[in-house]
Design a protein around this motif. Structure first.
Motif, PDB file in Angstrom:
ATOM      1  N   ARG A 132      59.049 -31.176  72.704  1.00  0.00           N
ATOM      2  CA  ARG A 132      59.050 -32.519  72.145  1.00  0.00           C
ATOM      3  C   ARG A 132      57.647 -33.098  72.076  1.00  0.00           C
ATOM      4  O   ARG A 132      57.318 -33.860  71.189  1.00  0.00           O
ATOM      5  CB  ARG A 132      59.937 -33.436  73.006  1.00  0.00           C
ATOM      6  N   PRO A 181      54.690 -31.918  68.781  1.00  0.00           N
ATOM      7  CA  PRO A 181      54.420 -32.596  67.506  1.00  0.00           C
ATOM      8  C   PRO A 181      53.527 -33.812  67.664  1.00  0.00           C
ATOM      9  O   PRO A 181      52.682 -34.069  66.818  1.00  0.00           O
ATOM     10  CB  PRO A 181      55.827 -32.980  67.025  1.00  0.00           C
ATOM     11  N   SER A 182      53.684 -34.576  68.741  1.00  0.00           N
ATOM     12  CA  SER A 182      52.858 -35.752  68.960  1.00  0.00           C
ATOM     13  C   SER A 182      51.392 -35.366  69.107  1.00  0.00           C
ATOM     14  O   SER A 182      50.509 -36.056  68.619  1.00  0.00           O
ATOM     15  CB  SER A 182      53.337 -36.507  70.207  1.00  0.00           C
ATOM     16  N   VAL A 187      50.079 -34.428  65.626  1.00  0.00           N
ATOM     17  CA  VAL A 187      49.869 -35.621  64.803  1.00  0.00           C
ATOM     18  C   VAL A 187      48.626 -36.364  65.262  1.00  0.00           C
ATOM     19  O   VAL A 187      47.814 -36.816  64.441  1.00  0.00           O
ATOM     20  CB  VAL A 187      51.106 -36.546  64.862  1.00  0.00           C
ATOM     21  N   LYS A 243      53.713 -42.410  50.738  1.00  0.00           N
ATOM     22  CA  LYS A 243      54.649 -42.293  51.854  1.00  0.00           C
ATOM     23  C   LYS A 243      56.041 -41.813  51.431  1.00  0.00           C
ATOM     24  O   LYS A 243      56.581 -40.872  52.033  1.00  0.00           O
ATOM     25  CB  LYS A 243      54.730 -43.638  52.582  1.00  0.00           C
ATOM     26  N   ARG A 287      58.396 -37.746  52.256  1.00  0.00           N
ATOM     27  CA  ARG A 287      59.680 -37.565  52.929  1.00  0.00           C
ATOM     28  C   ARG A 287      60.350 -36.259  52.527  1.00  0.00           C
ATOM     29  O   ARG A 287      61.186 -35.727  53.256  1.00  0.00           O
ATOM     30  CB  ARG A 287      60.604 -38.743  52.604  1.00  0.00           C
ATOM     31  N   TYR A 292      49.687 -35.278  56.423  1.00  0.00           N
ATOM     32  CA  TYR A 292      50.524 -34.718  57.490  1.00  0.00           C
ATOM     33  C   TYR A 292      50.924 -35.801  58.478  1.00  0.00           C
ATOM     34  O   TYR A 292      52.097 -35.925  58.855  1.00  0.00           O
ATOM     35  CB  TYR A 292      49.756 -33.603  58.214  1.00  0.00           C
ATOM     36  N   ALA A 293      49.956 -36.602  58.912  1.00  0.00           N
ATOM     37  CA  ALA A 293      50.249 -37.677  59.865  1.00  0.00           C
ATOM     38  C   ALA A 293      51.146 -38.731  59.239  1.00  0.00           C
ATOM     39  O   ALA A 293      52.068 -39.249  59.881  1.00  0.00           O
ATOM     40  CB  ALA A 293      48.951 -38.307  60.364  1.00  0.00           C
ATOM     41  N   SER A 337      53.387 -38.381  57.022  1.00  0.00           N
ATOM     42  CA  SER A 337      54.764 -37.903  56.890  1.00  0.00           C
ATOM     43  C   SER A 337      55.526 -37.981  58.207  1.00  0.00           C
ATOM     44  O   SER A 337      56.749 -37.804  58.229  1.00  0.00           O
ATOM     45  CB  SER A 337      54.772 -36.446  56.382  1.00  0.00           C
ATOM     46  N   ARG A 338      54.807 -38.267  59.300  1.00  0.00           N
ATOM     47  CA  ARG A 338      55.429 -38.254  60.624  1.00  0.00           C
ATOM     48  C   ARG A 338      55.276 -39.557  61.407  1.00  0.00           C
ATOM     49  O   ARG A 338      55.659 -39.620  62.571  1.00  0.00           O
ATOM     50  CB  ARG A 338      54.861 -37.089  61.441  1.00  0.00           C
ATOM     51  N   MET A 339      54.678 -40.592  60.789  1.00  0.00           N
ATOM     52  CA  MET A 339      54.563 -41.878  61.467  1.00  0.00           C
ATOM     53  C   MET A 339      54.517 -42.997  60.433  1.00  0.00           C
ATOM     54  O   MET A 339      54.224 -42.742  59.257  1.00  0.00           O
ATOM     55  CB  MET A 339      53.324 -41.905  62.373  1.00  0.00           C
TER      56      MET A 339
END
Length: 296
Positions: free
Chosen positions: A9, A12-13, A16, A180, A184, A242-243, A245-247
């Motif tokens: 878990r 990924p953080s 990012v 953004k 997705r 990349y970032a 897409s995840r925040m």
């Protein structure tokens, strides 16, 4: 088993966060590199040279990845706006601004962009307006303003340069907002390549000027253009996507308040643009604002 799941878990953080750090450092260096080559490259040709280089690098990466998702009509529209407005118009406007303003002042002015991104994301992407984000944005912007007042050595800013920076900030905010939704479904690398290719097409009319500038430019300036295409464009726009897409867009945008203080620190030894002590204080305030914006 519990330890393994926790690591999975956390991974990924960490990735990012690394992407955000790479983006911020690369974009800070871009302001300095643009100033460094300004005597040999005009704004439009410089944008085209940067985008052509970035597109070539991203093309190679895309071929190696061999992953392609067919965009919908709506996604094509958003990507077209992203590429034309952010990668095309933004680069030309910023290059023109840095013909008139020092790197630190330009970075400060362009970095009203995150405030605009947060507002647009809250209004159109459903991200809302979390109190920590708004407080952090205000505090960070106060630090950025302090940098702008003193970061250029106290000299008055050129009005046209200021306007060009503000237009660049608006282009950045619009580009990030329309980017953004596309991320997705589409891979970050593909979106970055498409945007860069579209930006290249938009700036293609500057091709004759680029050929002339290349003919007269020094090897160091040509290397600077290649650097702008490889690192702040191909690499950093890729890590940004990349970032993103995840925040949330607003939260990611605020992290770029780190760019102005880093730009001033880089411009000091490279360009001889010495920061005022108050500019360093402004950098500390900006860092504090970024930290506040990250609180939940």
């Amino acid at each position: 088993m519990t330890v393994t799941n926790t690591g999975a878990r956390a991974r990924p953080s960490i990735i990012v966060l690394t992407a955000v750090i790479v983006t911020v450092l690369a974009w800070a260096s871009a302001f300095v590199a643009i100033r460094a080559v300004r005597d040999h490259f005009h704004p439009g040709p410089l944008a085209l040279g940067r985008l052509v280089t970035g597109t070539l690098v991203l093309s190679a990466a895309l071929l190696l990845r061999r992953t392609w998702v067919r965009p919908t009509r709506r996604e094509w529209l958003f990507v077209a706006v992203y590429g034309a407005v952010w990668l095309g118009f933004y680069n030309v406007a910023l290059n023109a601004a840095e013909q008139r303003l020092d790197a630190g002042t330009a970075a400060m002015l362009v970095n009203i962009g995150p405030l605009l991104i947060a507002l647009l994301a809250g209004a159109f992407l459903g991200e809302g307006f979390p109190r920590p984000l708004l407080i952090g944005a205000v505090v960070a912007f106060a630090g950025v303003v302090l940098i702008g007042v003193t970061g250029g050595g106290g000299t008055a800013a050129d009005p046209l340069g200021v306007v060009l920076c503000l237009l660049s900030a608006a282009a950045w905010a619009i580009g990030a907002t329309v980017q953004k939704p596309v991320l997705r479904r589409l891979p970050a690398l593909q979106v970055t390549w498409l945007g860069c290719a579209i930006g290249t097409l938009v700036t293609l009319p500057y091709a004759p000027g680029l050929l002339g500038d290349l003919r007269d430019a020094s090897a160091a300036s040509i290397a600077g253009v290649v650097y702008l295409g490889v690192v702040p464009t191909a690499l950093a726009f890729g890590t940004w996507a990349y970032a993103l897409s995840r925040m949330p867009a607003g939260r990611l945008g605020v992290t770029t308040y780190l760019v102005p203080p880093l730009t001033i620190l880089l411009a000091w030894p490279v360009l001889g643009e010495t920061p005022h002590p108050l500019a360093l204080l402004g950098g500390a305030v900006a860092l504090t604002g970024v930290a506040l914006s990250r609180r939940r």
